[in-house]
Design a protein around this motif. Structure first.
Motif, PDB file in Angstrom:
ATOM      1  N   ASP A  31      -7.898  -6.657   6.055  1.00 14.07           N
ATOM      2  CA  ASP A  31      -6.694  -7.613   5.940  1.00 14.07           C
ATOM      3  C   ASP A  31      -6.724  -7.999   4.474  1.00 14.07           C
ATOM      4  O   ASP A  31      -5.887  -7.966   3.649  1.00 14.07           O
ATOM      5  N   ARG A  32      -7.791  -8.700   4.169  1.00 19.71           N
ATOM      6  CA  ARG A  32      -7.980  -9.326   2.870  1.00 19.71           C
ATOM      7  C   ARG A  32      -7.975  -8.165   1.644  1.00 19.71           C
ATOM      8  O   ARG A  32      -7.598  -8.487   0.698  1.00 19.71           O
ATOM      9  N   ARG A  77      -4.716  -6.868   1.246  1.00 20.14           N
ATOM     10  CA  ARG A  77      -4.006  -8.046   0.133  1.00 20.14           C
ATOM     11  C   ARG A  77      -4.154  -7.768  -1.157  1.00 20.14           C
ATOM     12  O   ARG A  77      -3.444  -8.154  -2.118  1.00 20.14           O
ATOM     13  N   ARG A 122      -9.860  -9.026   9.676  1.00 22.02           N
ATOM     14  CA  ARG A 122      -9.667  -9.941   8.680  1.00 22.02           C
ATOM     15  C   ARG A 122     -10.235  -9.520   7.430  1.00 22.02           C
ATOM     16  O   ARG A 122      -9.485  -9.560   6.207  1.00 22.02           O
ATOM     17  N   MET A 128       3.702  -1.227   8.070  1.00 22.70           N
ATOM     18  CA  MET A 128       2.792  -1.763   9.309  1.00 22.70           C
ATOM     19  C   MET A 128       2.942  -1.315  10.417  1.00 22.70           C
ATOM     20  O   MET A 128       4.541  -1.128  10.798  1.00 22.70           O
TER      21      MET A 128
END
Length: 141
Positions: free
Chosen positions: A111-112, A115, A108, A1
């Protein structure tokens, strides 16, 4: 990151940045960066900062075109058009609110997705035969 600023005005530069915690020299920082030993640091952008930055950019454009308009030509024409648009400037916070919301939803969603992809990759690599995890494939003969 990693962390980094997408700054467009000087007050916002370097508020977010990337850190390699163990690095003491430039070479160690770059080596840590290449190996992924990084952390995002600093402060994330906000709606207020975005609005302030856009207002600074607009004010700078008005100042610059007013200065250049004294010479006439295209700058005078631009300043006249900007003067006609000036009554819309109070709507600037609404425009930046829409942009900020769009950016938050984008972050978001991605990011989802990251992940989910990371979780799938971990589950796939953990899958193995009846005697535990399979050995990693090698190129040795």
């Amino acid at each position: 990151m990693v962390g980094g600023s997408d700054a467009h005005t000087l007050p916002s530069v370097a508020r977010a940045f990337t850190v390699v915690p163990a690095a003491r020299t430039r070479e160690e920082f770059l080596a840590g960066l290449r190996r992924g030993f990084t952390l995002p640091a600093g402060r994330s952008g906000s709606y207020a900062r975005l609005t302030a930055d856009v207002a600074r950019i607009a004010a700078g454009a008005y100042r610059e075109n007013a200065r250049l308009a004294r010479e006439g030509g295209a700058a005078a024409w631009r300043l006249a058009v900007m003067g006609a648009v000036a009554p819309l400037l109070p709507l600037l916070p609404l425009v930046t609110a829409g942009i900020f919301l769009h950016e938050q939803l984008f972050a978001r969603r991605h990011d989802r997705l990251l992940r989910d992809a990371t979780t799938r990759r971990r589950r796939r690599s953990a899958a193995s035969g009846p005697f535990g995890p399979a050995a990693a494939p090698t190129l040795a003969r």
